[in-house]
Design a protein around this motif. Sequence first.
Motif, PDB file in Angstrom:
ATOM      1  N   GLY A 330      44.844  48.484  33.254  1.00 49.48           N
ATOM      2  CA  GLY A 330      44.222  47.289  34.284  1.00 49.48           C
ATOM      3  C   GLY A 330      44.698  46.055  34.133  1.00 49.48           C
ATOM      4  O   GLY A 330      45.268  45.444  32.870  1.00 49.48           O
ATOM      5  N   LEU A 331      44.240  44.948  34.750  1.00 49.95           N
ATOM      6  CA  LEU A 331      44.356  43.854  34.894  1.00 49.95           C
ATOM      7  C   LEU A 331      43.101  43.026  33.902  1.00 49.95           C
ATOM      8  O   LEU A 331      42.597  42.948  34.263  1.00 49.95           O
ATOM      9  CB  LEU A 331      44.229  43.129  36.235  1.00 49.95           C
ATOM     10  CG  LEU A 331      44.581  41.680  35.830  1.00 49.95           C
ATOM     11  CD1 LEU A 331      46.100  41.014  35.304  1.00 49.95           C
ATOM     12  CD2 LEU A 331      44.327  40.628  36.627  1.00 49.95           C
ATOM     13  N   GLY A 332      44.025  42.533  32.034  1.00 45.62           N
ATOM     14  CA  GLY A 332      42.798  42.846  31.235  1.00 45.62           C
ATOM     15  C   GLY A 332      42.957  41.052  31.132  1.00 45.62           C
ATOM     16  O   GLY A 332      43.613  39.909  31.019  1.00 45.62           O
ATOM     17  N   ILE A 333      41.456  40.432  30.610  1.00 47.10           N
ATOM     18  CA  ILE A 333      41.188  39.039  30.978  1.00 47.10           C
ATOM     19  C   ILE A 333      40.527  38.711  29.963  1.00 47.10           C
ATOM     20  O   ILE A 333      39.316  39.410  29.778  1.00 47.10           O
ATOM     21  CB  ILE A 333      40.788  38.441  32.373  1.00 47.10           C
ATOM     22  CG1 ILE A 333      41.363  38.869  33.678  1.00 47.10           C
ATOM     23  CG2 ILE A 333      40.631  37.111  32.258  1.00 47.10           C
ATOM     24  CD1 ILE A 333      40.946  38.501  35.087  1.00 47.10           C
ATOM     25  N   HIS A 334      41.058  37.859  28.629  1.00 46.85           N
ATOM     26  CA  HIS A 334      40.282  37.448  27.590  1.00 46.85           C
ATOM     27  C   HIS A 334      39.879  36.845  27.405  1.00 46.85           C
ATOM     28  O   HIS A 334      40.101  35.581  27.606  1.00 46.85           O
ATOM     29  CB  HIS A 334      41.068  38.327  26.017  1.00 46.85           C
ATOM     30  CG  HIS A 334      40.707  37.725  25.245  1.00 46.85           C
ATOM     31  ND1 HIS A 334      41.166  37.608  24.040  1.00 46.85           N
ATOM     32  CD2 HIS A 334      39.603  37.931  24.150  1.00 46.85           C
ATOM     33  CE1 HIS A 334      40.523  37.012  23.028  1.00 46.85           C
ATOM     34  NE2 HIS A 334      39.166  37.578  23.948  1.00 46.85           N
ATOM     35  N   ALA A 335      38.329  37.502  28.215  1.00 51.86           N
ATOM     36  CA  ALA A 335      37.146  36.146  28.298  1.00 51.86           C
ATOM     37  C   ALA A 335      36.083  36.435  27.866  1.00 51.86           C
ATOM     38  O   ALA A 335      35.655  37.398  28.360  1.00 51.86           O
ATOM     39  CB  ALA A 335      37.892  34.927  29.788  1.00 51.86           C
ATOM     40  N   ASP A 336      34.854  35.313  28.125  1.00 58.27           N
ATOM     41  CA  ASP A 336      33.530  35.047  28.457  1.00 58.27           C
ATOM     42  C   ASP A 336      33.195  35.459  30.023  1.00 58.27           C
ATOM     43  O   ASP A 336      33.802  35.222  30.239  1.00 58.27           O
ATOM     44  CB  ASP A 336      32.863  33.872  28.220  1.00 58.27           C
ATOM     45  CG  ASP A 336      31.752  33.581  27.845  1.00 58.27           C
ATOM     46  OD1 ASP A 336      30.677  34.038  27.284  1.00 58.27           O
ATOM     47  OD2 ASP A 336      31.087  32.814  29.370  1.00 58.27           O
ATOM     48  N   ALA A 337      32.503  36.416  30.035  1.00 59.88           N
ATOM     49  CA  ALA A 337      32.334  36.800  31.177  1.00 59.88           C
ATOM     50  C   ALA A 337      31.548  35.747  32.253  1.00 59.88           C
ATOM     51  O   ALA A 337      32.025  35.437  33.378  1.00 59.88           O
ATOM     52  CB  ALA A 337      30.635  38.146  31.392  1.00 59.88           C
TER      53      ALA A 337
END
Length: 558
Positions: A330-337
């Motif tokens: 999928g489209l992975g987004i490394h970040a705080d929610a």
Amino acid sequence: MPESSTESETGAHGATGAHLRNGGDVVVETLEALGVSHVFGIPGQHALGLFDAIRRSDLEFVSSRVENNSAFGADGYARATGEVGVLFLSTGPGALTALGALQEAYATGVPLLVITSQVPRRGLGGTRKGLLHQLDDQQRSAQNVTKSTAVVREAAHIPSALADAWALAQAAPAGPTWVEIPEDVLLEATHVPPVRSAVTSIAERMPRAELIDEAAALLAGARLPVILAGGGVRRSEGGRAALRRLAEALDAPVVSTVGGKGAIAFDHPLSAASWIEDQHTTALLEEADVLLAVGTSIGEVTSNYFTFAPRGRLIQVDAEPRVLESNYPGLGIHADAALALSAIADRLPARPADAPARGADIAARLRSDVEARLAAQDLGPELSLMADLRAAVPADAHTFWDMTIAGYWAWSAWDPKQGEFHSAQGSGGLGFAFPAALAASIGSGRRTLAVSGDGGAMYSIAELATARQHDADVTWLIIDDGGYGILREYMTEEFGQATATELARPDFAALARSFGVTAHESTLEDVGATIARTFTEPGPAVVVVPALLRMFAATHVR
């Protein structure tokens, strides 16, 4: 007594025997400067400098009876208070005994600062043998269940090492950090000035703008967007409000994972609750043309044991980079929610005023379908137990659930309301509920509920002494089915019979009373009233219910 003790004690005292500030004092002063109020653990020979220093401080020490339970206690305290749980461990056996509980904190993202003693500096690295509690590489033993490990060799390094570990424990993804301090460093007199301040910096995990733009475009064009909210949303500061804002902007139903219970209130129209192990929930997640998964690995339980097969696009947001796309592409987004959810909401175009609102209907229909499926099974006792407990426990109470059939039911059925739901589901170890709940009670000053089976209860039975010693306002419900009930059910289903699941056990009520703890023997019919009564009385209470519970029918192939 180890050969190191005489030298260390001489260094910590003057000619008259008066105490001189030492490394233990520096540790405790640093913790006070960080705002720590409670410390959990058990004294040990190499750690005596730590515990002697507590005596000269305002820190409240909570002594458990087993180190693993000390770690579960620090975990429960952190979950209930939002603070970093601080744990003192002694060298070797004490440190190793806590690792199982640290695995739970690591898997679930609970901020802990673990301070453990070590053999004297000259014994580090195994250069000298025969020291009490000595390990060849104690630090390495902790590396699989902590975010970081460090060894401090000089008292002057203690404030920075602890402040850095304290901050890292809280940085998303949160988790345990580990600092080792040799015995002689703790006991030797030090020239380090009294610690009055601590310099910390908690890093923020911001999302990349181009990923947010892509996610917003996908969601804006979705026919059926669905949000899967995991524990990362609960743990993220502002995560719940950001989730609600985005869900309402998209008119998207929200499924909560077990760890994500409470990320959105169950009484919100868009909440599809948390019936993760259910074919109807799995189907909804599969039917989404864009599924936004936030703060979850979409792991074994959340994927309904990997039967989930998404047909649309997946957007996955997580502060832990190893989680992204680990189970599904999928489209992975490394970040705080919270930061990612807010950023996506900021980039969404306004929904047309005439756009149909279907999200609440979809969520309500899913709940109705689940209820109908359960009603078709013979589950009256189990459904009544969940309903009676929910009615008996105050809406804002913290509840803690062990790996037991009642706990597995709670994964799906329990509505946390204004309180918080806590389970050992992160790593699946037994014995979590009671020590975590009693520490949470001590930290929050409010009564908590722990639920265990008789098998799991034996892991933490010694903590009845801790509960009595600290007069913790904790209610412990023990469902006694004569063994490891869920394993009995699994093995019988798989092999036709169960092996090694039947257990000899004590009279739990009599045992509790022998500790000076109030105990009630109850039944499934009156357990709700009994639990409710304990919430009106001070001090620890045990409620024992003999019952053979069953899980709802499997909705997947294991």
